[in-house]
Design a protein around this motif. Structure first.
Motif, mmCIF file in Angstrom:
data_model
loop_
_atom_site.group_PDB
_atom_site.id
_atom_site.type_symbol
_atom_site.label_atom_id
_atom_site.label_comp_id
_atom_site.label_asym_id
_atom_site.label_seq_id
_atom_site.Cartn_x
_atom_site.Cartn_y
_atom_site.Cartn_z
ATOM 1 N N HIS A 1 14.575 22.785 45.066
ATOM 2 C CA HIS A 1 14.692 23.297 43.709
ATOM 3 C C HIS A 1 13.323 23.766 43.238
ATOM 4 O O HIS A 1 12.354 22.998 43.242
ATOM 5 N N GLU B 1 18.078 21.166 50.168
ATOM 6 C CA GLU B 1 18.001 22.191 49.134
ATOM 7 C C GLU B 1 16.750 21.953 48.288
ATOM 8 O O GLU B 1 16.518 20.860 47.774
ATOM 9 N N ASP C 1 10.364 24.771 40.754
ATOM 10 C CA ASP C 1 9.945 24.326 39.427
ATOM 11 C C ASP C 1 10.027 25.464 38.435
ATOM 12 O O ASP C 1 9.990 26.659 38.797
ATOM 13 N N ASP C 2 10.097 25.091 37.201
ATOM 14 C CA ASP C 2 10.048 26.090 36.152
ATOM 15 C C ASP C 2 8.692 26.801 36.209
ATOM 16 O O ASP C 2 7.658 26.213 36.544
#
Length: 493
Positions: free
Chosen positions: A350, A348, A352-353
């Motif tokens: 994720h 998975e 980044d902002d």
């Protein structure tokens, strides 16, 4: 003179013999009455015990808790001790049946000396437990625990005469078994003649059937198959059919024949045969009545008392076996399921902002590096690569194949790349300024967009002028460059 003579005749004649016979009859009746009276006053013994052997997770603790009437069993380790309350309604008496439960780890076998020793041997009943959740291992588990028990008995300081006496007791109880309902009235002449014939044959030891009591250990035994409610899961998930269950049953019944053991299929979850198991135990241990005959119809609730079974009755199960033979090796038919390899799960990722991602790209541009594409987008799809440069390179390659670019052209490309980094830097700065500023849309946001577009257009015009000056008029590439190096429209920016 006559009286003394008659007394002498009584002492030496037939009349004295008759007198002795009368005295013997009186003594016989007195002995019978004394025995009946002693039996009526005898209390239930307190020295009886049950030793439970089986693997971990075979349901030993849960089964004993069910026999105790306890709803919340507590599992221990090593050698557990418990007791079952036993009540005799006929004598209005009660006692406690001691229960020893050995841990499934064979390393704890040395603890058997506390439960089964020279003093408790004749008062101990053995209970083997195996679980239907692991049918492929049941026969091997029974054989292993029986071997462990035999090894422990061999270590005890028991005389050969005592062992032979206990074996004879097991043999006698096996041969004296009578199916409930087949009993005859005590006064029946047929009952009298039958018992007389059996007693005469008992002295000569009745021949046992095939495979019966070939491993007589001198102990009363019960084999309990637990968790029979799991049969439905075996049918659904592992495609078990009746012939597989019959194959399992016939092998377990063969084991019971060898050791003279009874067989019970139980389910605490569905409360099958648990009460009958309790009644059978107190029947074998305390000689209380047990009126239930053998049950072999329901595959998950089998009940076979000790002394009932034989190879002829077991052979009835052979009729249902089509894809296997009764003598097939057990684990060849009931094989352990193959463990499936764990499926490799996708890692998975994720994201980044957004602000953190833009800051990283700005730092890369300041350091002279190449910005990375956002997640899910390749380098060619990245908005940070200007589409004009890729189109130009493709068209140049197609029009002048095999011709290497001139130094001036290379300088133009380097200059375009350097200028492109400046445009990209302005682009990321504008995005950061827009995100960190006030989120409300308005006139300021429109001005920012226009500023970015004007900066990009100015930079592209500068790149176009540099390319035109780098290509002299009349060269072969000038016509191609003039058509390719037009400033892009605002929509491409």
């Amino acid at each position: 003179m006559m009286a003394p003579i008659s007394e002498k005749q009584d002492d030496t004649g037939v009349s004295a013999k008759n007198k002795d016979d009368a005295e013997n009859k009186e003594n016989l009746w007195a002995a019978i009455l004394s025995e009946v009276q002693s039996r009526g006053n005898t209390k239930l013994p307190t020295t009886k015990s049950v030793l439970v052997l089986g693997e971990n997770e075979s349901g030993k603790t849960t089964l004993i808790a069910k026999l105790q009437g306890v709803e919340d069993p507590k599992k221990g380790s090593g050698l557990e001790y418990a007791y079952i309350d036993v009540r005799d309604e006929y004598r209005d008496d009660n006692t406690r049946l001691r229960v020893w439960v050995l841990d499934g780890d064979p390393e704890h076998s040395h603890l058997l000396e506390f439960a089964l020793n020279e003093e408790t041997f004749k008062d101990t009943t053995i209970m083997f437990t195996v679980s239907m959740t692991t049918p492929w291992a049941m026969l091997e588990q029974l054989q292993n625990w029986a071997t462990l028990l035999q090894d422990h008995i061999d270590k005890l300081n028991l005389s050969a005469d005592f062992i032979q006496e206990r074996k004879q007791a097991v043999l006698k109880r096996w041969q004296e078994y009578i199916e409930p309902g087949d009993e005859l009235e005590a006064s029946s002449p047929m009952r009298h003649s039958t018992r007389t014939l059996e007693d005469d044959l008992m002295d000569d030891e009745l021949p046992l059937g095939e495979g019966t009591l070939t491993r007589n250990l001198g102990l009363d035994m019960v084999v309990v198959v637990t968790k029979t409610d799991y049969m439905g899961t075996l049918e659904k998930d592992m495609d078990y059919r009746d012939e597989q269950f019959d194959f399992i049953q016939q092998w377990i019944r063969r084991f019971c024949l060898q050791y003279g053991a009874a067989l019970f299929y139980t389910s605490v979850k569905e409360d099958k045969n648990c009460d009958l198991l309790y009644k059978y135990l107190v029947h074998r241990i305390y000689h209380l009545p047990f009126r239930t005959p053998a049950l072999v119809v329901e595959k998950d609730a089998v009940l076979i008392p000790s002394g009932w079974d034989n190879m002829k009755k077991i052979s009835i199960l052979y009729e249902n076996m089509q894809s296997m033979k009764p003598d097939d090796y057990y684990t060849d038919v009931i094989s352990r399921p193959q463990t499936r390899k764990p499926v490799a799960r996708e890692i998975e990722i994720h994201a980044d902002d957004e602000q953190q991602f833009l800051i990283k790209q700005q730092q890369l541009l300041q350091q002279g590096g190449t910005p990375s594409a956002p997640l899910g987008m390749t380098r060619q799809e990245s908005p940070m690569r200007t589409p004009t440069s890729s189109k130009t390179s493709d068209r140049r390659t197609s029009t002048t194949p095999g011709v290497q670019g001139s130094p001036k052209k290379m300088e133009a490309k380097v200059g375009a790349a350097a200028g492109g980094e400046g445009v990209l830097a302005n682009f990321f700065n504008s995005l950061l300024h827009k995100k960190t500023g006030t989120p409300s849309p308005g006139k300021g946001s429109v001005m920012d967009k226009n500023a970015v577009r004007s900066d990009a257009a100015a930079e592209l015009d500068r790149l176009t002028r540099n390319k035109k000056t780098s290509s002299p008029p009349g060269s072969p590439d000038s016509s191609a460059n003039s058509s390719l190096e037009q400033p892009p429209s605002s929509s491409e920016c």
